[in-house]
Design a protein around this motif. Sequence first.
Motif, PDB file in Angstrom:
ATOM      1  N   GLY A  95      -6.330  18.220  -5.826  1.00  0.00           N
ATOM      2  CA  GLY A  95      -5.484  17.102  -6.224  1.00  0.00           C
ATOM      3  C   GLY A  95      -4.699  16.517  -5.074  1.00  0.00           C
ATOM      4  N   VAL A  96      -4.111  17.376  -4.230  1.00  0.00           N
ATOM      5  CA  VAL A  96      -3.258  16.896  -3.143  1.00  0.00           C
ATOM      6  C   VAL A  96      -4.087  16.215  -2.055  1.00  0.00           C
ATOM      7  N   ILE A  97      -5.161  16.874  -1.596  1.00  0.00           N
ATOM      8  CA  ILE A  97      -5.926  16.339  -0.469  1.00  0.00           C
ATOM      9  C   ILE A  97      -6.683  15.073  -0.859  1.00  0.00           C
ATOM     10  N   VAL A  98      -7.352  15.096  -2.016  1.00  0.00           N
ATOM     11  CA  VAL A  98      -8.121  13.914  -2.423  1.00  0.00           C
ATOM     12  C   VAL A  98      -7.185  12.734  -2.675  1.00  0.00           C
ATOM     13  N   HIS A 103      -2.278  -1.103  15.295  1.00  0.00           N
ATOM     14  CA  HIS A 103      -2.426   0.354  15.214  1.00  0.00           C
ATOM     15  C   HIS A 103      -2.662   0.803  13.774  1.00  0.00           C
ATOM     16  N   ALA A 104      -3.516   0.082  13.063  1.00  0.00           N
ATOM     17  CA  ALA A 104      -3.761   0.411  11.659  1.00  0.00           C
ATOM     18  C   ALA A 104      -4.385   1.802  11.511  1.00  0.00           C
ATOM     19  N   GLY A 105      -5.247   2.208  12.453  1.00  0.00           N
ATOM     20  CA  GLY A 105      -5.873   3.516  12.367  1.00  0.00           C
ATOM     21  C   GLY A 105      -4.872   4.648  12.494  1.00  0.00           C
ATOM     22  N   VAL A 106      -3.958   4.524  13.457  1.00  0.00           N
ATOM     23  CA  VAL A 106      -2.926   5.551  13.629  1.00  0.00           C
ATOM     24  C   VAL A 106      -2.007   5.590  12.416  1.00  0.00           C
ATOM     25  N   LEU A 107      -1.643   4.441  11.892  1.00  0.00           N
ATOM     26  CA  LEU A 107      -0.780   4.395  10.712  1.00  0.00           C
ATOM     27  C   LEU A 107      -1.485   4.989   9.493  1.00  0.00           C
ATOM     28  N   THR A 108      -2.804   4.812   9.410  1.00  0.00           N
ATOM     29  CA  THR A 108      -3.557   5.426   8.318  1.00  0.00           C
ATOM     30  C   THR A 108      -3.523   6.949   8.422  1.00  0.00           C
ATOM     31  N   GLN A 132      -5.136   7.475  -1.085  1.00  0.00           N
ATOM     32  CA  GLN A 132      -3.978   6.630  -0.804  1.00  0.00           C
ATOM     33  C   GLN A 132      -3.972   6.143   0.641  1.00  0.00           C
ATOM     34  N   SER A 133      -4.239   7.051   1.590  1.00  0.00           N
ATOM     35  CA  SER A 133      -4.221   6.646   3.000  1.00  0.00           C
ATOM     36  C   SER A 133      -5.347   5.658   3.302  1.00  0.00           C
ATOM     37  N   ALA A 134      -6.525   5.843   2.681  1.00  0.00           N
ATOM     38  CA  ALA A 134      -7.623   4.901   2.904  1.00  0.00           C
ATOM     39  C   ALA A 134      -7.267   3.513   2.387  1.00  0.00           C
ATOM     40  N   LEU A 135      -6.708   3.447   1.185  1.00  0.00           N
ATOM     41  CA  LEU A 135      -6.301   2.149   0.636  1.00  0.00           C
ATOM     42  C   LEU A 135      -5.179   1.528   1.458  1.00  0.00           C
ATOM     43  N   TRP A 153      -5.067  -3.068   7.820  1.00  0.00           N
ATOM     44  CA  TRP A 153      -6.063  -3.718   8.667  1.00  0.00           C
ATOM     45  C   TRP A 153      -6.291  -5.172   8.262  1.00  0.00           C
ATOM     46  N   LEU A 154      -6.395  -5.417   6.960  1.00  0.00           N
ATOM     47  CA  LEU A 154      -6.627  -6.785   6.496  1.00  0.00           C
ATOM     48  C   LEU A 154      -5.437  -7.694   6.796  1.00  0.00           C
ATOM     49  N   CYS A 155      -4.241  -7.140   6.793  1.00  0.00           N
ATOM     50  CA  CYS A 155      -3.042  -7.958   7.018  1.00  0.00           C
ATOM     51  C   CYS A 155      -2.696  -8.078   8.500  1.00  0.00           C
ATOM     52  N   GLY A 156      -3.495  -7.475   9.375  1.00  0.00           N
ATOM     53  CA  GLY A 156      -3.287  -7.646  10.801  1.00  0.00           C
ATOM     54  C   GLY A 156      -2.180  -6.817  11.400  1.00  0.00           C
TER      55      GLY A 156
END
Length: 374
Positions: free
Chosen positions: A222-225, A245-250, A230-233, A239-242
Amino acid sequence: MTTHLEPRPAGDVTRIMLLVIIIGLLVAGSFWTLMPFLAALAWATMIVIATWPILLLVQRKSGGRRSVAVAIMVLIAMAAFIAPLVAVVSTFVDAADRSPALLRDFVESGLAPPAPWVAKIPLVGERLAARWQELAAAGPETLVETLRPYAKAAAASALALTGSVGALLLHVVLTLIIAAILYARGEAAARGVLAFARRLGGQRGESTVLLAGQAVRSVALGVIVTALVQSALAGIGLWLCGVPHAGVLTALAFVLGVAQLGPLPVLAPAIGWLFWSGNSGMALVLLIWSIPVIALDNVLRPILIRRGVALPMLLIIAGVIGGLIGFGVIGLFVGPVILAATYTLLGAWMDESVPGVGNRVDDNAAIEQPKVPC
């Protein structure tokens, strides 16, 4: 005919007391010796229990070679734990390198007047806009004096953060080493734990240990999935909003999701930055996108946890939240295990006191008897 019982020699009582004292000293000494490794041992145990089916799958795919499967699982664990941590730390270090020049340019150019939307922020908007306007009108010298105490506090926090990161890296390395050992010798460890539980409580104790393992695996799922989703969304929205460092923030959002803080500490500053930079349209898009993403864990996590273990949902949620508050992040797994064991043993004790009531613990806990360390 009267039978006279001979009194038990006083030496037997003394011997028992000495044995209890010696055993207690041995247990306390062992605990004290292993104390530096207990946190890493607990984390490694939770990781191995949660990912044991994956290890068996990898072992089958690699021709039944346990050593290859262990190496692959350790590499996966390193990628899951160390890669996000290194990305976040490197970003902070890069920001620390560039911050003096940015701060100097910011002070020399002075503070611009506040945007009109600042005054519309509920509760604090008017006071914030007034103070902002006051600093903008006072000039760079007043701004420097205002920022000086905060700069000292930020430097002290950066120093403390450096030491904390080093301790965290050492803890991660210890966890990976212990996890590799448990992966390699998992069946032996499981047999030892089950034998100890059987010696303490018979079949009841063994069933309780199995249920605790199922609780750990369900909470991990439950926690990891949930953190991954959430992090992927959140990353897609950034990324879409520009947002830079979107990858690091993810990666940071994933770490915060595992820590049960969620992506809010990442998304809220990103939305504020978009408003600050004048991109109000994208800021509103990210705000609308963030609301369901932040609320997703309240729906997805309980569903995933409930699928893996036959325990009341209220008990699982109380274990997750209470364990997090009482024990920290490791309490996410310790809390549900403690409540599951208590609930199981208490239910069995109550069933035994009522004639004709079946063995409720065996019904609930005798899930498939896995040959895994759970």
